[in-house]
Every structure is written in C-alpha cells, then in structure tokens.
Design a protein around this motif. Structure first.
Motif, PDB file in Angstrom:
ATOM      1  N   PHE A 124       0.841  -1.191   0.000  1.00 45.32           N
ATOM      2  CA  PHE A 124       0.000   0.000   0.000  1.00 45.32           C
ATOM      3  C   PHE A 124       0.880   1.246   0.000  1.00 45.32           C
ATOM      4  O   PHE A 124       1.971   1.246   0.572  1.00 45.32           O
ATOM      5  CB  PHE A 124      -0.898   0.049   1.240  1.00 45.32           C
ATOM      6  N   THR A 125       0.365   2.299  -0.625  1.00 41.96           N
ATOM      7  CA  THR A 125       1.048   3.585  -0.567  1.00 41.96           C
ATOM      8  C   THR A 125       0.006   4.686  -0.630  1.00 41.96           C
ATOM      9  O   THR A 125      -1.193   4.426  -0.780  1.00 41.96           O
ATOM     10  CB  THR A 125       2.059   3.737  -1.723  1.00 41.96           C
ATOM     11  N   LEU A 126       0.457   5.931  -0.511  1.00 43.00           N
ATOM     12  CA  LEU A 126      -0.416   7.098  -0.632  1.00 43.00           C
ATOM     13  C   LEU A 126       0.082   7.987  -1.765  1.00 43.00           C
ATOM     14  O   LEU A 126       1.282   8.060  -2.029  1.00 43.00           O
ATOM     15  CB  LEU A 126      -0.441   7.922   0.654  1.00 43.00           C
ATOM     16  N   ASP A 127      -0.865   8.677  -2.396  1.00 46.17           N
ATOM     17  CA  ASP A 127      -0.505   9.626  -3.440  1.00 46.17           C
ATOM     18  C   ASP A 127      -1.460  10.812  -3.352  1.00 46.17           C
ATOM     19  O   ASP A 127      -2.614  10.660  -2.920  1.00 46.17           O
ATOM     20  CB  ASP A 127      -0.589   8.979  -4.816  1.00 46.17           C
ATOM     21  N   ILE A 134       2.521   2.542  12.300  1.00 43.77           N
ATOM     22  CA  ILE A 134       2.583   2.044  10.924  1.00 43.77           C
ATOM     23  C   ILE A 134       2.209   3.122   9.896  1.00 43.77           C
ATOM     24  O   ILE A 134       2.717   3.142   8.784  1.00 43.77           O
ATOM     25  CB  ILE A 134       1.675   0.799  10.762  1.00 43.77           C
ATOM     26  N   ALA A 135       1.339   4.048  10.263  1.00 45.31           N
ATOM     27  CA  ALA A 135       0.895   5.087   9.328  1.00 45.31           C
ATOM     28  C   ALA A 135       2.047   5.971   8.861  1.00 45.31           C
ATOM     29  O   ALA A 135       2.023   6.500   7.741  1.00 45.31           O
ATOM     30  CB  ALA A 135      -0.178   5.950   9.977  1.00 45.31           C
ATOM     31  N   PHE A 136       3.083   6.122   9.690  1.00 45.65           N
ATOM     32  CA  PHE A 136       4.201   6.987   9.336  1.00 45.65           C
ATOM     33  C   PHE A 136       5.007   6.424   8.161  1.00 45.65           C
ATOM     34  O   PHE A 136       5.761   7.155   7.517  1.00 45.65           O
ATOM     35  CB  PHE A 136       5.112   7.184  10.550  1.00 45.65           C
ATOM     36  N   SER A 137       4.851   5.127   7.879  1.00 46.10           N
ATOM     37  CA  SER A 137       5.571   4.509   6.765  1.00 46.10           C
ATOM     38  C   SER A 137       5.140   5.090   5.425  1.00 46.10           C
ATOM     39  O   SER A 137       5.868   4.974   4.432  1.00 46.10           O
ATOM     40  CB  SER A 137       5.327   2.996   6.752  1.00 46.10           C
ATOM     41  N   LEU A 138       3.963   5.696   5.387  1.00 50.81           N
ATOM     42  CA  LEU A 138       3.421   6.238   4.141  1.00 50.81           C
ATOM     43  C   LEU A 138       3.856   7.673   3.879  1.00 50.81           C
ATOM     44  O   LEU A 138       3.548   8.227   2.826  1.00 50.81           O
ATOM     45  CB  LEU A 138       1.892   6.180   4.178  1.00 50.81           C
ATOM     46  N   THR A 186       0.800 -17.776   1.973  1.00 51.94           N
ATOM     47  CA  THR A 186       1.062 -16.879   3.094  1.00 51.94           C
ATOM     48  C   THR A 186       1.164 -15.465   2.551  1.00 51.94           C
ATOM     49  O   THR A 186       1.972 -15.198   1.665  1.00 51.94           O
ATOM     50  CB  THR A 186       2.370 -17.252   3.818  1.00 51.94           C
ATOM     51  N   SER A 187       0.316 -14.580   3.062  1.00 52.13           N
ATOM     52  CA  SER A 187       0.320 -13.201   2.562  1.00 52.13           C
ATOM     53  C   SER A 187       1.160 -12.303   3.464  1.00 52.13           C
ATOM     54  O   SER A 187       1.243 -12.505   4.678  1.00 52.13           O
ATOM     55  CB  SER A 187      -1.115 -12.658   2.469  1.00 52.13           C
ATOM     56  N   TYR A 188       1.789 -11.322   2.834  1.00 54.68           N
ATOM     57  CA  TYR A 188       2.582 -10.307   3.523  1.00 54.68           C
ATOM     58  C   TYR A 188       2.051  -8.931   3.153  1.00 54.68           C
ATOM     59  O   TYR A 188       1.427  -8.755   2.099  1.00 54.68           O
ATOM     60  CB  TYR A 188       4.056 -10.398   3.116  1.00 54.68           C
ATOM     61  N   MET A 189       2.295  -7.948   4.019  1.00 50.20           N
ATOM     62  CA  MET A 189       1.792  -6.598   3.775  1.00 50.20           C
ATOM     63  C   MET A 189       2.863  -5.575   4.115  1.00 50.20           C
ATOM     64  O   MET A 189       3.664  -5.779   5.026  1.00 50.20           O
ATOM     65  CB  MET A 189       0.539  -6.341   4.624  1.00 50.20           C
ATOM     66  N   ALA A 190       2.856  -4.460   3.377  1.00 49.64           N
ATOM     67  CA  ALA A 190       3.766  -3.358   3.670  1.00 49.64           C
ATOM     68  C   ALA A 190       3.102  -2.039   3.324  1.00 49.64           C
ATOM     69  O   ALA A 190       2.318  -1.958   2.373  1.00 49.64           O
ATOM     70  CB  ALA A 190       5.064  -3.505   2.890  1.00 49.64           C
ATOM     71  N   LEU A 191       3.403  -1.009   4.103  1.00 46.93           N
ATOM     72  CA  LEU A 191       3.020   0.363   3.794  1.00 46.93           C
ATOM     73  C   LEU A 191       4.289   1.088   3.402  1.00 46.93           C
ATOM     74  O   LEU A 191       5.261   1.103   4.168  1.00 46.93           O
ATOM     75  CB  LEU A 191       2.375   1.047   5.007  1.00 46.93           C
ATOM     76  N   VAL A 192       4.307   1.645   2.197  1.00 48.96           N
ATOM     77  CA  VAL A 192       5.547   2.215   1.673  1.00 48.96           C
ATOM     78  C   VAL A 192       5.322   3.642   1.187  1.00 48.96           C
ATOM     79  O   VAL A 192       4.214   4.024   0.820  1.00 48.96           O
ATOM     80  CB  VAL A 192       6.095   1.362   0.509  1.00 48.96           C
ATOM     81  N   ASN A 193       6.395   4.411   1.196  1.00 49.79           N
ATOM     82  CA  ASN A 193       6.384   5.750   0.618  1.00 49.79           C
ATOM     83  C   ASN A 193       6.568   5.610  -0.883  1.00 49.79           C
ATOM     84  O   ASN A 193       7.567   5.040  -1.342  1.00 49.79           O
ATOM     85  CB  ASN A 193       7.508   6.587   1.235  1.00 49.79           C
ATOM     86  N   LYS A 194       5.634   6.121  -1.657  1.00 53.56           N
ATOM     87  CA  LYS A 194       5.654   5.949  -3.110  1.00 53.56           C
ATOM     88  C   LYS A 194       6.926   6.504  -3.748  1.00 53.56           C
ATOM     89  O   LYS A 194       7.399   6.000  -4.774  1.00 53.56           O
ATOM     90  CB  LYS A 194       4.423   6.627  -3.717  1.00 53.56           C
TER      91      LYS A 194
END
Length: 269
Positions: A4-7, A198-202, A90-98
């Motif tokens: 996931f990311t934000l834009d 976790i939100a700061f990862s975005l 097995t699923s994995y998730m990440a929050l990343v800066n675009k």
C-alpha cells in the motif's frame, strides 16, 4: 505481497491542500491461470527456500522492488483457491512511501501499476455488514468494484465472520481469491494504525500535521477532529525547525516521528 502507498489527488484549487488517495500495487498476469487478470504480486516457494526469502525474490522478479519491509499477514488455505493444484498461500503486507520505490514489470508480469483502493460501508443490519471495495486505475481506464457482505456469527464469547463476495463492476475479476486478501489487508491495516506507528511509513521523513491527519483519516475510514487528533499523536511526533512552503497557503511547520516513542513502543511489545 500486498503493498500500500499514498498519493496526492490532483487539485485544481491551489488554495486547497491536496487530498490523499490510498493505492495498492497490482500486476497483470502474463500466464495461465487468470491470464490477463490483475493480481497481487506473488509466486511459489522453491524447495530449498524459506518463505521470507521467497517473498523478496518474487517481489523483485514481478515488480523490480527489493527495498521494503514486509510483515506476515495471514495464511490462506481453502481447497479450491487455485485451479492448478492444492495451494496454501502466506500473505505479507507493507506500507511504503511511493517516492522510495519504482515498480517495473518483471519477467512474470505483463504490467505492474498502482491502483486507487477504497472501502466503504453501504449498509449495516443486525449481524450483517455490506461494504464496497473499489479499485481504479484512471491511466488504464480500469474500474473494478466488489460488494462484500460480512455475516457475523456469535457463539458464546466468540465472534466469527463469513464473507459473500460479488463482482459488481469490471470486465474481469481479480485473479484467484485476491479480493479476499485485499479485504483482510484493509481491515488489518485499519486496526493496526490505532496502536502502532505504521501510518508513518506512508509519509516522507518530514511532514505537516495536516498531512499526518489525512493519512490517519484515510486508513481509519473516518474524519477526526483536529484537537483530539493532535492530542493523541503529540507523543509520537517531534517538531523540527523546518517549514513547508506553498504559494497557495501560509508555511506549515514540519514534524518527524519521535524516535524515543518507537523505542518505548518496542519495549512494550
């Protein structure tokens, strides 16, 4: 691997702060089954390979990304989830800066791109919640909408949920059971954002409090009052001597994540 990311959404009015959109990375499958359908990046674990090593290898092969931290999410094991054979995933998730990653389709994918993703509740009944998940890529003129009915069962002190998922718009559904994985990922992220950082990862290293509030509102799916939000996140952030300038509105102070808060968070695990 659910990334996931934000834009920022394009804003015609320069006096307004750009709204943010949540996005998820999807690939277009190159091979059968579900050839030509969009899917979450993934693949098979080699016989002499750990699951974690497979995660990063497949991510690199399908998206050309290898510099994100992924967190294990859930294991999926319904009998007929893959038409080829019995498959447990097995699923994995990440929050990343675009801005920190540049996805590029690898050998196993025809395309790779970010899709806007949103989930909203349409209707609630006694033990039933009907929601809608929308995936959109304006550049490719693709819109996929699912209706998800959660049926809640209560047995004693335990609560379980069953889901009925229906494609209501889109030429093709997502491959396999990947809409279930996306739905679960959104719910997990919404829960986790309330008790972790976790939100700061975005966000980039430096951010305004307004930008931070937008992220929390987007992930939580509801509006937050400015005063209560700032009281809540005050221990998590540190004000810097930097400011964000914009010709449309006055400069805003920039903040960063309070490192001592992270240390305290780790100690309390």
């Amino acid at each position: 691997m659910v990334l996931f990311t934000l834009d920022d959404e394009e804003e015609m009015d320069l006096k307004k702060v750009p709204e943010k959109k949540l996005k998820v990375l999807l690939i277009k499958r190159k091979d059968h089954p579900f050839m030509g359908c969009y899917a979450i990046p993934g693949g098979f674990v080699d016989i002499n390979e750990s699951i974690e090593n497979a995660v990063y290898r497949e991510l690199k092969e399908e998206t050309n990304i290898d510099n994100v931290y992924l967190e294990q999410l859930y294991t999926w094991g319904e009998v007929n989830r893959d038409p080829r054979m019995r498959v447990v995933s097995t699923s994995y998730m990440a929050l990343v800066n675009k801005d920190d990653i540049s996805p590029k389709a690898g050998d196993d994918a025809e395309e790779v791109d970010w899709f806007d993703i949103s989930k909203k509740i349409i209707k609630t009944e006694d033990l039933k919640v009907i929601s809608e998940i929308k995936l959109e890529n304006a550049k490719r003129n693709i819109i996929i909408i699912y209706e998800i009915t959660e049926i809640i069962e209560v047995k004693g002190y335990n609560k379980t949920s069953k889901y009925d998922i229906k494609l209501v718009k889109g030429e093709r559904a997502l491959a396999f059971d990947h809409i279930k994985i996306l739905n679960y990922s959104l719910e997990r992220m919404r829960n986790k954002v309330q008790y972790t950082t976790i939100a700061f990862s975005l966000l980039p290293k430096y951010f305004t409090l307004m930008e931070l509030q937008q992220v929390y509102e987007l992930l939580l799916g509801r509006e937050l009052t400015k005063q209560n939000f700032r009281r809540w996140i005050n221990p998590m952030v540190t004000k810097t001597d930097k400011v964000k300038k914009n010709r449309a509105y006055r400069p805003s102070a920039l903040y960063e994540l309070n490192r001592s808060y992270i240390i305290d968070e780790i100690k309390n695990i």
